[in-house]
Design a protein around this motif. Structure first.
Motif, mmCIF file in Angstrom:
data_model
loop_
_atom_site.group_PDB
_atom_site.id
_atom_site.type_symbol
_atom_site.label_atom_id
_atom_site.label_comp_id
_atom_site.label_asym_id
_atom_site.label_seq_id
_atom_site.Cartn_x
_atom_site.Cartn_y
_atom_site.Cartn_z
ATOM 1 N N THR A 202 2.606 9.698 10.605
ATOM 2 C CA THR A 202 3.107 8.359 10.902
ATOM 3 C C THR A 202 4.102 8.429 12.067
ATOM 4 O O THR A 202 4.698 9.476 12.311
ATOM 5 C CB THR A 202 3.782 7.723 9.664
ATOM 6 O OG1 THR A 202 4.208 6.402 9.996
ATOM 7 C CG2 THR A 202 4.991 8.513 9.180
ATOM 8 N N HIS A 203 4.249 7.317 12.799
ATOM 9 C CA HIS A 203 5.315 7.251 13.811
ATOM 10 C C HIS A 203 6.386 6.266 13.334
ATOM 11 O O HIS A 203 7.314 5.946 14.061
ATOM 12 C CB HIS A 203 4.750 6.807 15.171
ATOM 13 C CG HIS A 203 4.092 5.469 15.127
ATOM 14 N ND1 HIS A 203 2.746 5.320 14.943
ATOM 15 C CD2 HIS A 203 4.612 4.222 15.201
ATOM 16 C CE1 HIS A 203 2.458 4.021 14.915
ATOM 17 N NE2 HIS A 203 3.575 3.341 15.069
ATOM 18 N N ASP A 204 6.233 5.799 12.075
ATOM 19 C CA ASP A 204 7.110 4.777 11.502
ATOM 20 C C ASP A 204 8.152 5.445 10.594
ATOM 21 O O ASP A 204 7.831 5.946 9.519
ATOM 22 C CB ASP A 204 6.231 3.798 10.709
ATOM 23 C CG ASP A 204 7.012 2.631 10.128
ATOM 24 O OD1 ASP A 204 8.178 2.828 9.751
ATOM 25 O OD2 ASP A 204 6.440 1.535 10.028
ATOM 26 N N GLN A 205 9.420 5.441 11.058
ATOM 27 C CA GLN A 205 10.479 6.122 10.307
ATOM 28 C C GLN A 205 10.630 5.574 8.887
ATOM 29 O O GLN A 205 10.774 6.330 7.930
ATOM 30 C CB GLN A 205 11.834 5.996 11.032
ATOM 31 C CG GLN A 205 11.897 6.696 12.362
ATOM 32 C CD GLN A 205 11.515 5.789 13.523
ATOM 33 O OE1 GLN A 205 10.703 4.885 13.379
ATOM 34 N NE2 GLN A 205 12.077 6.056 14.688
ATOM 35 N N SER A 206 10.622 4.238 8.764
ATOM 36 C CA SER A 206 10.855 3.652 7.433
ATOM 37 C C SER A 206 9.716 4.030 6.475
ATOM 38 O O SER A 206 9.933 4.251 5.293
ATOM 39 C CB SER A 206 11.009 2.133 7.520
ATOM 40 O OG SER A 206 9.843 1.550 8.046
ATOM 41 N N GLU A 207 8.498 4.129 7.025
ATOM 42 C CA GLU A 207 7.347 4.526 6.203
ATOM 43 C C GLU A 207 7.537 5.951 5.676
ATOM 44 O O GLU A 207 7.351 6.230 4.492
ATOM 45 C CB GLU A 207 6.086 4.458 7.070
ATOM 46 C CG GLU A 207 4.795 4.573 6.318
ATOM 47 C CD GLU A 207 3.648 4.092 7.203
ATOM 48 O OE1 GLU A 207 3.455 2.870 7.280
ATOM 49 O OE2 GLU A 207 2.978 4.934 7.815
ATOM 50 N N ALA A 208 7.927 6.859 6.577
ATOM 51 C CA ALA A 208 8.128 8.258 6.177
ATOM 52 C C ALA A 208 9.239 8.369 5.136
ATOM 53 O O ALA A 208 9.106 9.072 4.133
ATOM 54 C CB ALA A 208 8.463 9.104 7.402
ATOM 55 N N ILE A 209 10.354 7.652 5.373
ATOM 56 C CA ILE A 209 11.493 7.736 4.455
ATOM 57 C C ILE A 209 11.122 7.190 3.077
ATOM 58 O O ILE A 209 11.497 7.741 2.048
ATOM 59 C CB ILE A 209 12.715 6.995 5.055
ATOM 60 C CG1 ILE A 209 13.298 7.847 6.192
ATOM 61 C CG2 ILE A 209 13.780 6.697 4.013
ATOM 62 C CD1 ILE A 209 14.287 7.131 7.085
ATOM 63 N N GLU A 210 10.338 6.115 3.075
ATOM 64 C CA GLU A 210 9.971 5.475 1.804
ATOM 65 C C GLU A 210 8.942 6.277 1.008
ATOM 66 O O GLU A 210 9.010 6.363 -0.206
ATOM 67 C CB GLU A 210 9.403 4.079 2.095
ATOM 68 C CG GLU A 210 9.181 3.252 0.852
ATOM 69 C CD GLU A 210 8.587 1.896 1.191
ATOM 70 O OE1 GLU A 210 7.809 1.403 0.375
ATOM 71 O OE2 GLU A 210 8.890 1.350 2.268
ATOM 72 N N VAL A 211 7.976 6.897 1.705
ATOM 73 C CA VAL A 211 6.823 7.474 1.013
ATOM 74 C C VAL A 211 6.951 8.982 0.787
ATOM 75 O O VAL A 211 6.555 9.495 -0.257
ATOM 76 C CB VAL A 211 5.514 7.171 1.793
ATOM 77 C CG1 VAL A 211 4.307 7.808 1.110
ATOM 78 C CG2 VAL A 211 5.292 5.664 1.917
ATOM 79 N N ALA A 212 7.502 9.723 1.751
ATOM 80 C CA ALA A 212 7.401 11.193 1.719
ATOM 81 C C ALA A 212 8.442 11.859 0.822
ATOM 82 O O ALA A 212 9.575 11.395 0.712
ATOM 83 C CB ALA A 212 7.530 11.734 3.142
ATOM 84 N N LEU B 135 0.813 -1.217 0.000
ATOM 85 C CA LEU B 135 0.000 0.000 0.000
ATOM 86 C C LEU B 135 0.845 1.265 0.000
ATOM 87 O O LEU B 135 0.465 2.266 -0.595
ATOM 88 C CB LEU B 135 -0.937 0.017 1.212
ATOM 89 C CG LEU B 135 -2.345 -0.550 1.016
ATOM 90 C CD1 LEU B 135 -3.159 -0.320 2.273
ATOM 91 C CD2 LEU B 135 -3.081 0.064 -0.168
ATOM 92 N N ARG B 136 1.990 1.222 0.661
ATOM 93 C CA ARG B 136 2.875 2.393 0.665
ATOM 94 C C ARG B 136 3.272 2.773 -0.763
ATOM 95 O O ARG B 136 3.177 3.925 -1.155
ATOM 96 C CB ARG B 136 4.161 2.077 1.435
ATOM 97 C CG ARG B 136 4.047 2.118 2.922
ATOM 98 C CD ARG B 136 5.417 1.756 3.474
ATOM 99 N NE ARG B 136 5.378 1.466 4.880
ATOM 100 C CZ ARG B 136 6.393 0.944 5.552
ATOM 101 N NH1 ARG B 136 7.506 0.626 4.926
ATOM 102 N NH2 ARG B 136 6.304 0.720 6.845
ATOM 103 N N SER B 137 3.760 1.774 -1.495
ATOM 104 C CA SER B 137 4.195 2.032 -2.878
ATOM 105 C C SER B 137 3.017 2.500 -3.726
ATOM 106 O O SER B 137 3.136 3.416 -4.533
ATOM 107 C CB SER B 137 4.777 0.770 -3.520
ATOM 108 O OG SER B 137 5.620 0.138 -2.623
#
Length: 232
Positions: free
Chosen positions: A190-200, A171-173
């Motif tokens: 988000t509180h998820d670092q990897s999510e922020a780095i990947e998506v934003a 879903l992120r991608s």
């Protein structure tokens, strides 16, 4: 700047949720509001949406101060972490909800909903109810419902929190690709670092109601401004 927060303060009892918050967001960008629980990120999102009012400061969207404009008139789409779909409505009717409120014609609604169902890849599921969908499918429907009225700004509050890890990755991608294609200015919490780095495209780090650092994922990763940014 398309969205600007100027000297925003917000207190709930003894808790300072926003402490002189300032930042600007360019049109068409996908911004991650990143921070630990209780750092004030959801409060920022809710104030931009008009669901909370700041105690002081200005919220500016597209050059207009919107502090006194009700949520329904701000042209904002909101996606909640628990989907908030109407369980007694089909996929089609959930997506059509905002368009019916806008009193669009039946023909327009049908065309717009079909276009969005195709966009989110759920053709053939229009007559299903939320209870018949997976977590990932529900979140796609919530996303389509927020997009249906053609918002100028999309806000997403922990949009992947209720979804299991494997689907979350997909879903992120999907979300990043979708927002790039649509060009809609978007802010997600988000509180998820990897999510922020990947998506934003850009990350705003919050801590104890304050903004710690703003920058691209690479900048923040390689050059943290504060001890908190580095450790977080």
């Amino acid at each position: 700047m398309y969205v600007e927060l100027k000297n925003i303060n917000k207190t709930f009892g003894d808790y300072k949720a926003s402490d002189n918050v300032n930042f600007g967001i360019e049109k068409g960008k996908l911004i991650g509001l990143l921070g630990p629980s209780g750092s004030g990120k959801t409060t920022i999102l809710r104030m931009i949406a008009g669901l909370e009012n700041p105690d002081s400061g200005e919220i500016v969207i597209d050059g207009k101060v919107v502090n006194d404009i009700p949520a329904s008139k701000r042209g904002i789409g909101f996606v909640f972490q628990n989907y908030a779909l109407f369980r007694y409505m089909t996929v089609f009717d959930n997506i059509a909800f905002g368009l019916k409120i806008q009193k669009k014609s039946k023909k327009f609604i049908k065309e717009r909903v079909n276009e969005l169902v195709k966009l989110i890849g759920l053709e053939g599921l229009e007559k299903r109810y939320p209870s018949q969908l997976s977590g990932g499918q529900k979140q796609r429907v919530a996303f389509a419902r927020a997009l249906a009225p053609n918002p100028n700004l999309l806000l997403l509050d922990e949009p992947f929190a209720a979804i299991d890890a494997k689907v979350r990755q997909e879903l992120r991608s999907w979300l990043k690709d979708m927002i790039e294609r649509l060009g809609v200015t978007s802010i997600f919490v988000t509180h998820d670092q990897s999510e922020a780095i990947e998506v934003a495209d850009e990350i705003i780090i919050t801590n104890k109601g304050r903004i710690e650092q703003i920058g691209s994922p690479i900048d923040i990763y390689q050059h943290p401004d504060t001890a908190f940014s580095a450790s977080f």
